[in-house]
Design a protein around this motif. Structure first.
Motif, PDB file in Angstrom:
ATOM      1  N   ALA A 199       0.826  -1.203   0.000  1.00 58.27           N
ATOM      2  CA  ALA A 199       0.000   0.000   0.000  1.00 58.27           C
ATOM      3  C   ALA A 199       0.855   1.244   0.000  1.00 58.27           C
ATOM      4  O   ALA A 199       2.009   1.233   0.436  1.00 58.27           O
ATOM      5  CB  ALA A 199      -0.920  -0.004   1.213  1.00 58.27           C
ATOM      6  N   ALA A 200       0.247   2.339  -0.445  1.00 52.06           N
ATOM      7  CA  ALA A 200       0.914   3.632  -0.411  1.00 52.06           C
ATOM      8  C   ALA A 200       0.543   4.415   0.843  1.00 52.06           C
ATOM      9  O   ALA A 200       1.318   5.233   1.319  1.00 52.06           O
ATOM     10  CB  ALA A 200       0.548   4.434  -1.648  1.00 52.06           C
ATOM     11  N   LYS A 201      -0.656   4.165   1.390  1.00 49.37           N
ATOM     12  CA  LYS A 201      -1.128   4.955   2.518  1.00 49.37           C
ATOM     13  C   LYS A 201      -1.167   4.125   3.788  1.00 49.37           C
ATOM     14  O   LYS A 201      -0.991   2.906   3.767  1.00 49.37           O
ATOM     15  CB  LYS A 201      -2.516   5.514   2.213  1.00 49.37           C
ATOM     16  N   GLN A 202      -1.410   4.790   4.885  1.00 48.98           N
ATOM     17  CA  GLN A 202      -1.448   4.113   6.177  1.00 48.98           C
ATOM     18  C   GLN A 202      -2.674   3.207   6.270  1.00 48.98           C
ATOM     19  O   GLN A 202      -3.775   3.581   5.869  1.00 48.98           O
ATOM     20  CB  GLN A 202      -1.486   5.131   7.314  1.00 48.98           C
ATOM     21  N   ILE A 203      -2.450   2.026   6.814  1.00 48.58           N
ATOM     22  CA  ILE A 203      -3.514   1.036   6.938  1.00 48.58           C
ATOM     23  C   ILE A 203      -3.452   0.410   8.325  1.00 48.58           C
ATOM     24  O   ILE A 203      -2.373   0.039   8.800  1.00 48.58           O
ATOM     25  CB  ILE A 203      -3.385  -0.062   5.868  1.00 48.58           C
ATOM     26  N   ALA A 204      -4.597   0.298   8.974  1.00 48.28           N
ATOM     27  CA  ALA A 204      -4.702  -0.428  10.239  1.00 48.28           C
ATOM     28  C   ALA A 204      -5.292  -1.812   9.961  1.00 48.28           C
ATOM     29  O   ALA A 204      -5.951  -2.020   8.936  1.00 48.28           O
ATOM     30  CB  ALA A 204      -5.577   0.337  11.225  1.00 48.28           C
ATOM     31  N   GLY A 205      -5.063  -2.745  10.875  1.00 51.46           N
ATOM     32  CA  GLY A 205      -5.566  -4.097  10.684  1.00 51.46           C
ATOM     33  C   GLY A 205      -6.071  -4.699  11.977  1.00 51.46           C
ATOM     34  O   GLY A 205      -5.484  -4.490  13.047  1.00 51.46           O
ATOM     35  N   CYS A 206      -7.174  -5.437  11.890  1.00 54.13           N
ATOM     36  CA  CYS A 206      -7.798  -6.060  13.060  1.00 54.13           C
ATOM     37  C   CYS A 206      -8.358  -7.427  12.679  1.00 54.13           C
ATOM     38  O   CYS A 206      -8.458  -7.768  11.500  1.00 54.13           O
ATOM     39  CB  CYS A 206      -8.942  -5.201  13.605  1.00 54.13           C
ATOM     40  N   ILE A 207      -8.753  -8.190  13.681  1.00 55.48           N
ATOM     41  CA  ILE A 207      -9.476  -9.444  13.475  1.00 55.48           C
ATOM     42  C   ILE A 207     -10.678  -9.467  14.403  1.00 55.48           C
ATOM     43  O   ILE A 207     -10.535  -9.348  15.631  1.00 55.48           O
ATOM     44  CB  ILE A 207      -8.597 -10.678  13.743  1.00 55.48           C
ATOM     45  N   GLU A 261     -18.769  -6.883  19.888  1.00 57.25           N
ATOM     46  CA  GLU A 261     -17.987  -8.081  19.615  1.00 57.25           C
ATOM     47  C   GLU A 261     -16.517  -7.867  19.969  1.00 57.25           C
ATOM     48  O   GLU A 261     -16.018  -6.739  19.998  1.00 57.25           O
ATOM     49  CB  GLU A 261     -18.111  -8.477  18.148  1.00 57.25           C
ATOM     50  N   ALA A 262     -15.817  -8.978  20.222  1.00 58.35           N
ATOM     51  CA  ALA A 262     -14.394  -8.937  20.540  1.00 58.35           C
ATOM     52  C   ALA A 262     -13.583  -8.742  19.263  1.00 58.35           C
ATOM     53  O   ALA A 262     -13.814  -9.428  18.260  1.00 58.35           O
ATOM     54  CB  ALA A 262     -13.981 -10.233  21.239  1.00 58.35           C
ATOM     55  N   VAL A 263     -12.633  -7.811  19.305  1.00 59.94           N
ATOM     56  CA  VAL A 263     -11.810  -7.478  18.140  1.00 59.94           C
ATOM     57  C   VAL A 263     -10.347  -7.472  18.563  1.00 59.94           C
ATOM     58  O   VAL A 263      -9.973  -6.776  19.518  1.00 59.94           O
ATOM     59  CB  VAL A 263     -12.188  -6.105  17.560  1.00 59.94           C
ATOM     60  N   LEU A 264      -9.514  -8.235  17.868  1.00 61.98           N
ATOM     61  CA  LEU A 264      -8.078  -8.213  18.115  1.00 61.98           C
ATOM     62  C   LEU A 264      -7.460  -7.048  17.358  1.00 61.98           C
ATOM     63  O   LEU A 264      -7.647  -6.915  16.141  1.00 61.98           O
ATOM     64  CB  LEU A 264      -7.429  -9.524  17.666  1.00 61.98           C
ATOM     65  N   ASN A 265      -6.734  -6.196  18.057  1.00 60.60           N
ATOM     66  CA  ASN A 265      -6.031  -5.075  17.451  1.00 60.60           C
ATOM     67  C   ASN A 265      -4.672  -5.566  16.978  1.00 60.60           C
ATOM     68  O   ASN A 265      -3.764  -5.787  17.776  1.00 60.60           O
ATOM     69  CB  ASN A 265      -5.892  -3.947  18.474  1.00 60.60           C
ATOM     70  N   LEU A 266      -4.512  -5.742  15.671  1.00 57.72           N
ATOM     71  CA  LEU A 266      -3.242  -6.222  15.127  1.00 57.72           C
ATOM     72  C   LEU A 266      -2.241  -5.085  14.998  1.00 57.72           C
ATOM     73  O   LEU A 266      -1.180  -5.092  15.604  1.00 57.72           O
ATOM     74  CB  LEU A 266      -3.457  -6.878  13.760  1.00 57.72           C
ATOM     75  N   PHE A 267      -2.583  -4.090  14.166  1.00 55.03           N
ATOM     76  CA  PHE A 267      -1.663  -2.976  13.962  1.00 55.03           C
ATOM     77  C   PHE A 267      -2.436  -1.716  13.594  1.00 55.03           C
ATOM     78  O   PHE A 267      -3.482  -1.775  12.951  1.00 55.03           O
ATOM     79  CB  PHE A 267      -0.626  -3.295  12.878  1.00 55.03           C
ATOM     80  N   CYS A 268      -1.897  -0.581  14.026  1.00 55.67           N
ATOM     81  CA  CYS A 268      -2.460   0.720  13.664  1.00 55.67           C
ATOM     82  C   CYS A 268      -1.830   1.253  12.385  1.00 55.67           C
ATOM     83  O   CYS A 268      -2.339   2.211  11.801  1.00 55.67           O
ATOM     84  CB  CYS A 268      -2.239   1.731  14.790  1.00 55.67           C
ATOM     85  N   ASP A 269      -0.712   0.651  11.989  1.00 59.14           N
ATOM     86  CA  ASP A 269       0.011   1.106  10.802  1.00 59.14           C
ATOM     87  C   ASP A 269       0.760  -0.099  10.233  1.00 59.14           C
ATOM     88  O   ASP A 269       1.746  -0.552  10.817  1.00 59.14           O
ATOM     89  CB  ASP A 269       0.979   2.222  11.172  1.00 59.14           C
ATOM     90  N   ALA A 270       0.288  -0.609   9.104  1.00 53.62           N
ATOM     91  CA  ALA A 270       0.891  -1.811   8.515  1.00 53.62           C
ATOM     92  C   ALA A 270       2.352  -1.586   8.148  1.00 53.62           C
ATOM     93  O   ALA A 270       3.182  -2.493   8.280  1.00 53.62           O
ATOM     94  CB  ALA A 270       0.100  -2.236   7.278  1.00 53.62           C
ATOM     95  N   HIS A 271       2.687  -0.385   7.690  1.00 55.55           N
ATOM     96  CA  HIS A 271       4.075  -0.092   7.327  1.00 55.55           C
ATOM     97  C   HIS A 271       4.979  -0.150   8.550  1.00 55.55           C
ATOM     98  O   HIS A 271       6.083  -0.690   8.502  1.00 55.55           O
ATOM     99  CB  HIS A 271       4.183   1.283   6.660  1.00 55.55           C
TER     100      HIS A 271
END
Length: 442
Positions: A199-207, A261-271
């Motif tokens: 990606a070019a921009k900031q990306i967050a990720g969760c489960i 619902e329960a959400v796992l916080n993986l990352f606030c910034d994939a880079h």
């Protein structure tokens, strides 16, 4: 990514709604449908498509008498095959009966059930993946021995960053490999590998743990004690202010979704998660694209691209000991895991899910595309799937003026292609096993 479209209708739609809506993320669906169609990599998409390559199956079991402790389901014979993957595991005792569930790739026709004793010996039997839930495993002709493999069933999740605008269909903006295992009666462990960030921009990720309430989780920790967010500068969280405004939440491994619902916080910034070793950038955090270009190619420019080691973390989720939750865990599979990314667009946050969960709106409130074209996220039921390099499509399939079909891309083997699958969701389900051009994938 392909140059961003200027969708002027978004502003118009916002004016039209005015004070009647507090949502910033609205757009004219029909005009958007036409724009997406123009950029689509295929002529047509099956309107019944769910973009699924596996199915949720339930099976009935009867554990024989004896000192047994676990019941496992494998994709191949764990006594003889090094490629056998552990698909599910529950805790049992002798003479116990019940039902357990598995997420089964369509390409698997035979499954293997194993009961495990206190010494770690496996008693293994096979059964058809198509077996009806009314039938029961039969261990009368089983064989016993030690497992030769410990691999977990792992799926690859591939994301495009531009939702709701068209993508470029290389599906490498974020690449995650995800597995899960029942590691205690009241516990599951979810393992996540971040393999690429194109990606070019900031990306967050969760489960999202689908259907599991935040209040049923007792604790979450990683097996190594580190997280993808370690050391991150909180000032970089501003695009996701609506979600990570509380810095305590941003650094917590567990978040509460809009529907509790329960959400796992993986990352606030994939880079940041991929570039954790700042020494590689001389102490500077520079947003580059990771693991999406062959480092030996002429296109490899270290100002834009880098090759980095993948990063893997295991999240141990312990649930409270109530009987209902514990019984539900017997049927916890990869079908209950919803990995998604969050991007900032048009003044708000947007989530990108696989088709099955695209309307979830877990942490953000946004407009969900109601039409069918190529999805912004794919799930492939294998952990070693080779995703396209930057600028290469998964599979382009369109008719030219002469009527001939043009197919370009990494997975374009006639009779086993991504484009054919897009046009018919019931066929060509093995496309991901037929790599056409190895020079187009990482």
């Amino acid at each position: 990514m392909r140059k961003s479209l200027i969708i002027t209708l978004i502003a118009g739609a916002m004016v039209m709604l005015g004070a009647a809506s507090c949502s910033k993320n609205v757009y004219d669906v029909e005009t958007h449908r036409q724009l997406i169609k123009y950029f689509s990599a295929v002529d047509s998409v099956d309107q019944q498509h769910e973009w699924k390559l596996s199915e949720f199956k339930s099976y009935r079991y009867q554990v024989p008498s004896g000192n047994y402790q676990q019941l496992r389901i494998y994709s191949a014979n764990p006594l003889t095959s090094s490629k056998a993957e552990l698909m599910h595991q529950i805790f049992v005792s002798g003479n116990q009966s019940g039902v357990l569930s598995v997420d089964v790739p369509y390409q698997i026709t035979t499954l293997y059930a194993a009961i495990v004793d206190a010494s770690g010996n496996l008693t293994v039997t096979s059964f058809p993946a198509s077996q009806a839930s009314t039938e029961t495993f039969d261990f009368t002709s089983a064989t016993t021995g030690k497992a030769v493999t410990s691999a977990l069933q792992t799926y690859t999740y591939l994301f495009e960053e531009n939702y709701p605008e068209p993508g470029d269909y290389d599906y490498n903006d974020v690449v995650l490999r995800v597995s899960q295992q029942r590691t205690a009666v009241n516990q599951i462990t979810v393992t996540v590998t971040l393999s690429a960030v194109g990606a070019a921009k900031q990306i967050a990720g969760c489960i999202r743990l689908v259907g599991y309430s935040y209040d049923t989780v007792d604790s979450v920790y990683t097996t190594t004690g580190v997280t993808f967010n370690d050391g991150i500068n909180d000032q970089t969280l501003y695009p996701f202010g609506d979600i990570f405004s509380d810095k305590t939440v941003a650094h917590s491994l567990l978040m509460k979704g809009r529907n509790q619902e329960a959400v796992l916080n993986l990352f606030c910034d994939a880079h940041w998660a991929m570039a954790f070793n700042l020494d590689a950038d001389y102490g500077l955090f520079i947003r580059k694209k990771y693991n999406v270009i062959d480092p030996n190619s002429d296109s490899y420019n270290t100002d834009t691209y880098q090759t980095r080691a993948t990063r893997t973390l295991s999240y141990v989720v312990t649930f409270k000991n109530d009987d209902y939750t514990i019984s539900r865990l017997d049927n916890f599979t990869l079908n209950d895991i919803d990995p998604f990314i969050i991007t900032y667009y048009n003044g708000g946050n947007w989530e990108t899910h696989v088709e099955q969960f695209k309307s979830a709106k877990v942490l953000a409130n946004y407009s969900v595309a109601s039409f069918k074209d190529l999805p912004w996220a794919l799930m492939v039921p294998t952990g070693d799937f080779r995703y396209p390099l930057e600028g290469n499509e998964m599979g382009y399939r369109k008719r030219v003026e002469s009527g001939a079909v043009a197919m370009i891309g990494a997975y374009t083997t006639t009779g086993h292609s991504f484009g054919e699958w897009a046009e018919d969701h019931t066929r060509f389900l093995d496309w991901y096993l037929y790599l056409t051009n190895a020079s187009m994938v990482y």
